[in-house]
Design an enzyme around this catalytic site. Structure first.
Site, mmCIF file in Angstrom:
data_model
loop_
_atom_site.group_PDB
_atom_site.id
_atom_site.type_symbol
_atom_site.label_atom_id
_atom_site.label_comp_id
_atom_site.label_asym_id
_atom_site.label_seq_id
_atom_site.Cartn_x
_atom_site.Cartn_y
_atom_site.Cartn_z
ATOM 1 N N TRP A 68 0.730 -1.199 0.070
ATOM 2 C CA TRP A 68 0.092 -0.110 0.037
ATOM 3 C C TRP A 68 0.813 1.185 0.030
ATOM 4 O O TRP A 68 0.659 2.384 -0.630
ATOM 5 C CB TRP A 68 -0.940 0.034 1.324
ATOM 6 C CG TRP A 68 -2.225 0.937 1.114
ATOM 7 C CD1 TRP A 68 -2.598 1.610 2.248
ATOM 8 C CD2 TRP A 68 -2.801 1.606 -0.105
ATOM 9 N NE1 TRP A 68 -3.371 2.391 2.080
ATOM 10 C CE2 TRP A 68 -3.678 2.422 0.759
ATOM 11 C CE3 TRP A 68 -2.766 1.168 -1.362
ATOM 12 C CZ2 TRP A 68 -4.594 3.041 0.003
ATOM 13 C CZ3 TRP A 68 -3.748 2.021 -2.084
ATOM 14 C CH2 TRP A 68 -4.495 2.853 -1.741
ATOM 15 N N LYS A 128 -4.984 -0.088 8.715
ATOM 16 C CA LYS A 128 -6.369 -0.516 9.180
ATOM 17 C C LYS A 128 -6.024 -1.375 10.285
ATOM 18 O O LYS A 128 -5.168 -2.213 10.307
ATOM 19 C CB LYS A 128 -7.227 -1.069 8.143
ATOM 20 C CG LYS A 128 -7.515 -0.407 6.915
ATOM 21 C CD LYS A 128 -8.659 -1.122 5.887
ATOM 22 C CE LYS A 128 -9.193 -0.242 4.726
ATOM 23 N NZ LYS A 128 -7.799 -0.305 3.844
ATOM 24 N N GLY A 139 -9.929 2.985 1.916
ATOM 25 C CA GLY A 139 -10.494 2.592 0.534
ATOM 26 C C GLY A 139 -11.972 2.461 0.681
ATOM 27 O O GLY A 139 -12.760 3.489 1.032
ATOM 28 N N SER A 183 -10.052 -0.149 -1.923
ATOM 29 C CA SER A 183 -9.130 -0.320 -2.734
ATOM 30 C C SER A 183 -8.359 -1.434 -2.753
ATOM 31 O O SER A 183 -8.032 -1.942 -1.569
ATOM 32 C CB SER A 183 -8.485 1.038 -2.781
ATOM 33 O OG SER A 183 -7.699 1.157 -1.570
ATOM 34 N N ALA A 194 -4.072 -2.279 -3.540
ATOM 35 C CA ALA A 194 -2.822 -1.772 -3.656
ATOM 36 C C ALA A 194 -2.540 -1.930 -5.149
ATOM 37 O O ALA A 194 -2.039 -0.937 -5.871
ATOM 38 C CB ALA A 194 -1.927 -2.123 -2.559
ATOM 39 N N LYS A 215 -14.739 -4.335 7.936
ATOM 40 C CA LYS A 215 -15.246 -5.091 6.694
ATOM 41 C C LYS A 215 -14.361 -6.044 6.127
ATOM 42 O O LYS A 215 -14.722 -6.909 5.624
ATOM 43 C CB LYS A 215 -15.271 -4.115 5.556
ATOM 44 C CG LYS A 215 -13.981 -3.126 5.179
ATOM 45 C CD LYS A 215 -13.271 -4.194 3.903
ATOM 46 C CE LYS A 215 -11.997 -3.228 3.938
ATOM 47 N NZ LYS A 215 -11.203 -3.861 2.627
#
Length: 230
Positions: A12, A105, A133, A135, A137, A188
């Site tokens: 990332w 995160k 995100g 997203s 990376a 999530k």
């Protein structure tokens, strides 16, 4: 264009460095690993992003002082378990006029703090925010159209980051709900892990949809828990 410091050279961190350098920003990246640093500087590659090439404008260093010197925006991109220990190593080099964005995160296991709480505790005088995100990376690193969100209680942080980071392949939404954005990004992943298991077991679309739908409800419940609303 801004001077960007990226703390962390994993997938990332490298993807953000590639994107920002490609769009005209000056990027300095910190890595704890000498081999990784040399691969980035000499081969213009990241081991975690085999399809991507790192632009010449990205410079990698193992010196916090060198990377943070002159930075307008600092992106912290280390695993969550190393966030506090890494901030402790570089916070003496952070200036009051610099913006610090948490791009990692997760939670701090020992305190159950969210990472914005860790930032605020370690660097109370610095304006901070969260970059999240959804997203991947590897897709950001090769220019796949992507949507991100920048969350901060500081309006100027939201405006600066969204304006400077946007492009025709990346759109940034803004939010003042720092806790909501951070918890959504972390929690999530748990639901996604369970959904992946359901797919692997070939349980069908109904089970997948049930997990995703009820997972959103559970995330909202957790967001409103007393421990994470402070």
């Amino acid at each position: 264009m801004k001077n960007i410091a990226i703390i962390g050279s994993g997938s990332w961190g490298a993807a953000l460095g590639i994107y920002l350098a490609t769009h005209g920003h000056s990027v300095k990246m910190w890595s704890f690993d000498e081999d990784e640093k040399n691969l980035i500087n000499n081969k213009r590659k990241c081991v975690f992003l085999p399809k991507a090439r790192i632009p010449e404008g990205v410079v990698c260093s193992s010196s916090f002082e060198e990377v943070l010197d002159g930075a307008d925006i600092i992106l912290h991109v280390t695993p969550s378990k190393f966030v506090r220990s890494t901030i402790k190593q570089y916070k003496e080099f952070v200036k009051p006029n610099q913006i610090l964005l948490m791009c990692s995160k997760g939670f701090e296991a020992e305190t159950e703090y969210t990472l914005d709480q860790v930032m605020e505790e370690e660097l109370p005088e610095i304006k901070t925010g969260i970059l999240s995100g959804p997203s991947h990376a590897e897709e950001v690193s090769i220019g796949v159209p992507t949507l991100l969100v920048v969350a901060s209680k500081h309006e100027d942080v939201r405006e600066i980051v969204s304006e400077e980071f946007k492009s025709n392949t990346l759109r940034l939404y803004t939010s003042d709900d720092v806790k909501g954005v951070e918890l959504g990004g972390a929690l999530k992943n748990i639901i996604a892990f369970c959904a992946g298991i359901a797919v692997g077991l070939e349980l069908g679309d109904n089970t997948f949809a049930a997990l995703a739908t009820r997972g959103l409800v559970e995330i909202d419940r957790l967001r409103n828990c007393n421990g994470w609303t402070k």
